[in-house]
Enzyme design. Structure first.
Site, PDB file in Angstrom:
ATOM      1  N   ASP A  56      17.271-105.643 -66.941  1.00 41.04           N
ATOM      2  CA  ASP A  56      17.394-106.895 -67.455  1.00 41.04           C
ATOM      3  C   ASP A  56      18.721-106.835 -66.635  1.00 41.04           C
ATOM      4  O   ASP A  56      20.121-106.896 -66.823  1.00 41.04           O
ATOM      5  CB  ASP A  56      18.071-107.776 -68.465  1.00 41.04           C
ATOM      6  N   THR A  90      18.562-109.552 -60.578  1.00 37.15           N
ATOM      7  CA  THR A  90      18.481-108.203 -59.599  1.00 37.15           C
ATOM      8  C   THR A  90      18.475-108.592 -58.913  1.00 37.15           C
ATOM      9  O   THR A  90      19.354-107.958 -57.541  1.00 37.15           O
ATOM     10  CB  THR A  90      17.610-107.430 -60.264  1.00 37.15           C
ATOM     11  N   ASP A 383      13.044-113.724 -70.078  1.00 35.87           N
ATOM     12  CA  ASP A 383      12.955-114.439 -69.181  1.00 35.87           C
ATOM     13  C   ASP A 383      11.467-114.688 -68.701  1.00 35.87           C
ATOM     14  O   ASP A 383      11.427-116.198 -68.080  1.00 35.87           O
ATOM     15  CB  ASP A 383      12.439-112.809 -68.621  1.00 35.87           C
TER      16      ASP A 383
END
Length: 547
Positions: A56, A90, A383
């Site tokens: 993550d 990311t 998430d």
């Protein structure tokens, strides 16, 4: 004339730009290998020896020991993305790093930073408009499509092995805390979704439970384990003997006097239990401590009690049961009580708490084999909750697998033809930066990134807007039909955050530090920088490892 202290350091003009760009790119490269379904994990070991294993993005960047102000600005991109969109951290950081890499090439061509900044801004505005144009509307009741959003979010994370089961739990959890507003929009209240974790069982045995789960034991063996018609007191006040605020000494002449003190303490505890009973409470969840003798009296009165309940659990119980959190037992009344039912699962060693008909809070009970597994599972499911709630409230989704980035890059190149001046080159550089995503997806899957990008461009030039990379089959296919879908809002937020961070870095041409060039700073050292400075001139300063 000397105007700065002898310990101060200064980096100017081109050196400052190179320094900042290299620091930002180092952060982006640190998380690039985690992107996509075949991204790798990072093991982070902090100064206390605690281990975190995750891919993550925001967790990695927050846990790393970053000692550089420019690098910390890029970390803020990930944090903003996590707060606003819940996923895509990311991607956002990687795009920010690639923007700065391409900007560096333009700077070497003697293009002024302000022209690059303006071009990036124009490209970002256009790209977000194009995302809205490309996006597909999704109905909140379309379970199949929204479940695929959750599955896409969890793919490549610890939750992937049981993603079908977990995605279904996530969808049903969001469904139960979604309300339709007067204007027809849907509002998701994730504060009414709690998560608890348990080790020793597989992720496929995770459950969605109505109400709350409290991972505590009854304080006394004689207390009831189940209360059907529960009047619950939520207490943030210890049920213990009150101590004096100041240090006191008492001289005792005889054993009788000592007994009087002990009797007085016992009477005080009896009085507290009596106050609880008088409110009508038959269940007590206490955030603070409960004296052993008070536990005995509570059991004698048939009151179920648990102590050291987490503050977050107490707040969630308030939502489920109604009532108030009482901070002073002396002021507690029947009006402060919450109402519902409390039952005990001895096998799992949990209390299940359900509210009345109006309560719509739910708990995701996530199970895994070890602590590290459930920690990563929790991050993945969190998430998924965020992106599903975004999909329901925003109502727009796009094809994943690099499809949206390649399509945006193609459209931005067309847009660049209408931009005058040197800004046109910046718009084209922005388009090139977006294609980093499919390139990294291919690299992380062990594929040739150039061949993959060429094939994707060809598919999009042929009019296939949803052509993306299937990293499992190595084929270019319609990722929307394949169920690889992401929220449009996450893409828009990633573009916005990455662009603003890159522009902020490009605008800096002078770095002045009052002392050591690091954000850590040692306050004990004479002449140390207030608030720190800029992270070792060698590049990334203290970013070499974990905390």
């Amino acid at each position: 004339m000397i105007i700065m202290g002898e310990d101060s350091q200064r980096v100017k003009d081109k050196d400052a730009q190179e320094y900042n760009i290299s620091a930002a790119r180092a952060v982006a490269e640190a998380v690039r290998s985690t992107l996509g379904p075949k991204g790798m994990d990072k093991m982070l070991v902090d100064s206390m020896g605690d281990v975190t294993i995750t891919n993550d993005g925001v967790t990695i960047l927050q846990t790393m020991d970053i000692d550089n102000p420019t690098a910390e600005m890029i970390v803020e991109v990930a944090e903003t993305q996590e707060d606003e969109a819940g996923d895509g951290t990311t991607t956002a950081v990687a795009i920010a790093g690639e923007l700065l890499k391409n900007a560096e090439d333009l700077l070497e061509q003697e293009i002024h930073p302000t022209a690059i900044i303006k071009g990036f801004h124009l490209a970002s505005e256009q790209a977000r408009a194009e995302v809205d144009d490309i996006a597909t509307a999704v109905d909140p009741d379309d379970e199949d499509l929204i479940t695929k959003v959750a599955e896409t979010s969890m793919t490549g994370k610890g939750a992937e092995l049981e993603k079908e089961v977990l995605a279904d739990l996530v969808y049903r959890a969001v469904e139960q805390v979604t309300i339709e507003a007067d204007d027809g929009s849907h509002v998701v209240d994730l504060e009414n979704v709690a998560m608890e974790t348990q080790t020793g069982r597989s992720a496929g045995e995770s459950e969605l439970l109505q109400g709350a789960v409290v991972d505590k034991d009854p304080l006394h063996d004689d207390m009831p384990s189940e209360v059907e018609d529960a009047n619950v007191l939520l207490l943030n006040d210890p049920i213990e003997v009150e101590e004096a605020d100041v240090d006191t000494q008492v001289s005792i002449d005889s054993p009788d006097q000592l007994q009087q003190f002990l009797d007085q303490e016992e009477d005080q505890l009896k009085q507290k239990v009596q106050q609880i009973k008088e409110t009508g409470a038959n269940v007590v969840f206490c955030q603070k401590g409960v004296d052993d003798l008070a536990q005995h009296y509570l059991a004698k009165e048939g009151i179920l009690a648990a102590r050291r309940v987490k503050k977050s659990d107490l707040g969630f119980l308030k939502n489920i049961l109604g009532g108030n959190i009482v901070s002073d037992l002396d002021s507690a009344t029947a009006d402060d009580l919450g109402h519902g039912s409390v039952s005990r699962d001895d096998a799992d060693e949990l209390f299940y708490v359900e509210g009345g008909a109006d309560a719509h809070g739910v708990t995701l009970l996530l199970r895994g084999s070890t602590d590290h597994v459930v920690d990563e599972l929790e991050r993945g499911v969190q998430d998924a909750l965020d992106v599903v709630s975004t999909a329901v409230s925003d109502g727009r989704i796009v094809a994943g697998g690099g499809a949206i980035e390649v399509e945006l890059a193609s459209r931005l190149r067309d847009f660049a033809d209408s931009v005058e001046g040197r800004e046109q080159l910046a718009v084209e550089a922005f388009a090139d930066s977006l294609e980093l995503v499919p390139r990294v997806l291919a690299e992380n899957a062990g594929l040739d990134s150039i061949d993959t990008l060429v094939d994707l461009r060809a598919a999009h030039e042929a009019g296939d807007e949803t052509a993306g990379l299937n990293v499992f089959s190595s084929e270019i296919e319609d990722t929307f039909d394949a169920g690889v879908v992401e929220t449009a809002h996450a893409k828009e937020q990633a573009l916005s955050s990455a662009t603003e961070a890159a522009n902020l870095v490009l605008k800096i041409d002078d770095i002045i530090a009052a002392g050591d060039l690091s954000t850590g700073g040692n306050d004990d050292e004479e002449g140390g920088a207030p608030g720190g400075g800029m992270g070792g001139m060698g590049g990334m300063g203290g970013m070499g490892g974990a905390m």
